[in-house]
Design a protein around this motif. Sequence first.
Motif, PDB file in Angstrom:
ATOM      1  N   TYR A  34       4.421   6.424  21.350  1.00 37.71           N
ATOM      2  CA  TYR A  34       3.655   7.038  22.425  1.00 37.71           C
ATOM      3  C   TYR A  34       4.548   7.981  23.238  1.00 37.71           C
ATOM      4  O   TYR A  34       5.722   7.700  23.454  1.00 37.71           O
ATOM      5  CB  TYR A  34       3.103   5.959  23.373  1.00 37.71           C
ATOM      6  CG  TYR A  34       2.282   4.896  22.666  1.00 37.71           C
ATOM      7  CD1 TYR A  34       2.902   3.811  22.058  1.00 37.71           C
ATOM      8  CD2 TYR A  34       0.900   5.004  22.593  1.00 37.71           C
ATOM      9  CE1 TYR A  34       2.155   2.848  21.391  1.00 37.71           C
ATOM     10  CE2 TYR A  34       0.147   4.043  21.935  1.00 37.71           C
ATOM     11  CZ  TYR A  34       0.779   2.971  21.334  1.00 37.71           C
ATOM     12  OH  TYR A  34       0.045   2.019  20.676  1.00 37.71           O
ATOM     13  N   TYR A  36       4.376   9.570  27.108  1.00 36.61           N
ATOM     14  CA  TYR A  36       3.740   9.573  28.411  1.00 36.61           C
ATOM     15  C   TYR A  36       4.454  10.594  29.299  1.00 36.61           C
ATOM     16  O   TYR A  36       5.634  10.872  29.142  1.00 36.61           O
ATOM     17  CB  TYR A  36       3.858   8.209  29.102  1.00 36.61           C
ATOM     18  CG  TYR A  36       3.069   7.084  28.486  1.00 36.61           C
ATOM     19  CD1 TYR A  36       3.615   6.300  27.470  1.00 36.61           C
ATOM     20  CD2 TYR A  36       1.792   6.768  28.944  1.00 36.61           C
ATOM     21  CE1 TYR A  36       2.907   5.251  26.926  1.00 36.61           C
ATOM     22  CE2 TYR A  36       1.070   5.712  28.409  1.00 36.61           C
ATOM     23  CZ  TYR A  36       1.636   4.955  27.402  1.00 36.61           C
ATOM     24  OH  TYR A  36       0.931   3.910  26.864  1.00 36.61           O
ATOM     25  N   GLN A  38       5.047  11.334  33.533  1.00 34.02           N
ATOM     26  CA  GLN A  38       4.911  10.814  34.887  1.00 34.02           C
ATOM     27  C   GLN A  38       5.257  11.933  35.852  1.00 34.02           C
ATOM     28  O   GLN A  38       6.399  12.373  35.925  1.00 34.02           O
ATOM     29  CB  GLN A  38       5.842   9.620  35.099  1.00 34.02           C
ATOM     30  CG  GLN A  38       5.679   8.950  36.449  1.00 34.02           C
ATOM     31  CD  GLN A  38       6.609   7.757  36.591  1.00 34.02           C
ATOM     32  OE1 GLN A  38       7.688   7.714  36.023  1.00 34.02           O
ATOM     33  NE2 GLN A  38       6.179   6.758  37.346  1.00 34.02           N
ATOM     34  N   ARG A  42       3.613   9.563  40.808  1.00 33.34           N
ATOM     35  CA  ARG A  42       2.353   9.251  40.148  1.00 33.34           C
ATOM     36  C   ARG A  42       2.555   8.215  39.055  1.00 33.34           C
ATOM     37  O   ARG A  42       3.672   7.872  38.679  1.00 33.34           O
ATOM     38  CB  ARG A  42       1.759  10.522  39.540  1.00 33.34           C
ATOM     39  CG  ARG A  42       1.508  11.640  40.507  1.00 33.34           C
ATOM     40  CD  ARG A  42       0.405  11.311  41.474  1.00 33.34           C
ATOM     41  NE  ARG A  42      -0.866  11.065  40.814  1.00 33.34           N
ATOM     42  CZ  ARG A  42      -1.709  12.016  40.448  1.00 33.34           C
ATOM     43  NH1 ARG A  42      -1.414  13.277  40.641  1.00 33.34           N
ATOM     44  NH2 ARG A  42      -2.855  11.703  39.870  1.00 33.34           N
ATOM     45  N   GLY A  43       1.468   7.733  38.533  1.00 35.27           N
ATOM     46  CA  GLY A  43       1.510   6.831  37.387  1.00 35.27           C
ATOM     47  C   GLY A  43       1.734   7.604  36.111  1.00 35.27           C
ATOM     48  O   GLY A  43       1.969   8.807  36.109  1.00 35.27           O
ATOM     49  N   LEU A  44       1.667   6.881  35.007  1.00 39.79           N
ATOM     50  CA  LEU A  44       1.912   7.490  33.713  1.00 39.79           C
ATOM     51  C   LEU A  44       0.622   8.004  33.093  1.00 39.79           C
ATOM     52  O   LEU A  44      -0.415   7.344  33.145  1.00 39.79           O
ATOM     53  CB  LEU A  44       2.534   6.470  32.755  1.00 39.79           C
ATOM     54  CG  LEU A  44       4.022   6.279  32.866  1.00 39.79           C
ATOM     55  CD1 LEU A  44       4.388   5.576  34.145  1.00 39.79           C
ATOM     56  CD2 LEU A  44       4.544   5.503  31.680  1.00 39.79           C
ATOM     57  N   GLN A  45       0.719   9.156  32.478  1.00 39.94           N
ATOM     58  CA  GLN A  45      -0.403   9.731  31.752  1.00 39.94           C
ATOM     59  C   GLN A  45      -0.060   9.772  30.273  1.00 39.94           C
ATOM     60  O   GLN A  45       0.976  10.318  29.889  1.00 39.94           O
ATOM     61  CB  GLN A  45      -0.694  11.139  32.259  1.00 39.94           C
ATOM     62  CG  GLN A  45      -1.852  11.826  31.530  1.00 39.94           C
ATOM     63  CD  GLN A  45      -2.041  13.259  31.970  1.00 39.94           C
ATOM     64  OE1 GLN A  45      -1.074  13.961  32.249  1.00 39.94           O
ATOM     65  NE2 GLN A  45      -3.277  13.702  32.039  1.00 39.94           N
ATOM     66  N   LEU A  46      -0.904   9.179  29.460  1.00 40.12           N
ATOM     67  CA  LEU A  46      -0.678   9.197  28.017  1.00 40.12           C
ATOM     68  C   LEU A  46      -0.932  10.597  27.482  1.00 40.12           C
ATOM     69  O   LEU A  46      -1.981  11.188  27.735  1.00 40.12           O
ATOM     70  CB  LEU A  46      -1.596   8.192  27.327  1.00 40.12           C
ATOM     71  CG  LEU A  46      -1.509   8.141  25.808  1.00 40.12           C
ATOM     72  CD1 LEU A  46      -0.129   7.660  25.367  1.00 40.12           C
ATOM     73  CD2 LEU A  46      -2.595   7.242  25.246  1.00 40.12           C
ATOM     74  N   TYR A  49      -0.166   9.763  20.898  1.00 37.65           N
ATOM     75  CA  TYR A  49       0.280   8.566  20.222  1.00 37.65           C
ATOM     76  C   TYR A  49       0.208   8.787  18.721  1.00 37.65           C
ATOM     77  O   TYR A  49      -0.517   9.662  18.235  1.00 37.65           O
ATOM     78  CB  TYR A  49      -0.490   7.316  20.648  1.00 37.65           C
ATOM     79  CG  TYR A  49      -1.949   7.258  20.247  1.00 37.65           C
ATOM     80  CD1 TYR A  49      -2.921   7.756  21.096  1.00 37.65           C
ATOM     81  CD2 TYR A  49      -2.344   6.647  19.057  1.00 37.65           C
ATOM     82  CE1 TYR A  49      -4.261   7.682  20.758  1.00 37.65           C
ATOM     83  CE2 TYR A  49      -3.679   6.560  18.715  1.00 37.65           C
ATOM     84  CZ  TYR A  49      -4.633   7.083  19.573  1.00 37.65           C
ATOM     85  OH  TYR A  49      -5.957   6.982  19.234  1.00 37.65           O
ATOM     86  N   PHE A  88       8.587  13.553  34.340  1.00 36.20           N
ATOM     87  CA  PHE A  88       9.439  12.560  33.684  1.00 36.20           C
ATOM     88  C   PHE A  88       8.708  12.129  32.422  1.00 36.20           C
ATOM     89  O   PHE A  88       7.584  11.617  32.494  1.00 36.20           O
ATOM     90  CB  PHE A  88       9.645  11.393  34.653  1.00 36.20           C
ATOM     91  CG  PHE A  88      10.694  10.410  34.244  1.00 36.20           C
ATOM     92  CD1 PHE A  88      10.438   9.052  34.304  1.00 36.20           C
ATOM     93  CD2 PHE A  88      11.943  10.825  33.822  1.00 36.20           C
ATOM     94  CE1 PHE A  88      11.409   8.127  33.945  1.00 36.20           C
ATOM     95  CE2 PHE A  88      12.920   9.909  33.465  1.00 36.20           C
ATOM     96  CZ  PHE A  88      12.647   8.555  33.531  1.00 36.20           C
ATOM     97  N   LEU A  90       8.327   9.925  29.058  1.00 40.69           N
ATOM     98  CA  LEU A  90       8.722   8.624  28.540  1.00 40.69           C
ATOM     99  C   LEU A  90       8.134   8.413  27.151  1.00 40.69           C
ATOM    100  O   LEU A  90       6.952   8.654  26.913  1.00 40.69           O
ATOM    101  CB  LEU A  90       8.229   7.508  29.465  1.00 40.69           C
ATOM    102  CG  LEU A  90       8.954   7.413  30.810  1.00 40.69           C
ATOM    103  CD1 LEU A  90       8.090   6.722  31.837  1.00 40.69           C
ATOM    104  CD2 LEU A  90      10.270   6.668  30.629  1.00 40.69           C
TER     105      LEU A  90
END
Lengths: 110, 113
Positions: A34, A36, A38, A42-46, A49, A88, A90
């Motif tokens: 995956y 992601y 960020q 903020r949170g993580l956005q996919l 995958y 960022f 990931l």
Amino acid sequence: SQTIHQWPATLVQPVGSPLSLECTVEGTSNPNLYWYRQAAGRGLQLLFYSVGIGQISSEVPQNLSASRPQDRQFILSSKKLLLSDSGFYLCAWRLGYEQFFGPGTRLTVL
Amino acid sequence: SQQGEEDPQALSIQEGENATMNCSYKTSINNLQWYRQNSGRGLVHLILIRSNEREKHSGRLRVTLDTSKKSSSLLITASRAADTASYFCATENSGGGADGLTFGKGTHLIIQP
């Protein structure tokens, strides 16, 4: 044991330049992988995958693309970076329900 | 899209106190997970609770899940300065498959020594 690597750790690129971020996994075979993103605070956005070599699914329309040339290698690319691509990034792989994350790449587009 | 929403966005408490963070989600889920992120680092899995479970413990962590309210809470007891981090809930929807988790925006927890 399984480990996941990402490089580079940080990257500063001008708008319009290309991008290539690499993720590799050790100690497992045929992992689900995956990418992601960020954004700050903020949170993580996919983003993407992959369930196998050459198999890529995209979650959101965007300026980025992904490729999986080898079983344990996942690459995130762009032909021309935008300011909004800063963030960022990931990489993660999945074992059962749990996801294991790499250390991340901080990308700044100027 | 971001499904989980953590509450509060930021929390500052004294060392030794308990910290409670909440998460709400919108769709049916298979499970809900909590992750921790130290500043500028990757995420680390803390605990998973399945949709048929109501409470789960792991060390100083206690997670509850209320599927009727589509909400979960993470309690960290006897907090330590090293617990300072951002905490995210993540859900895997009941559709299953290989697609990734849906993360909330996180709660930034600061433990004052």
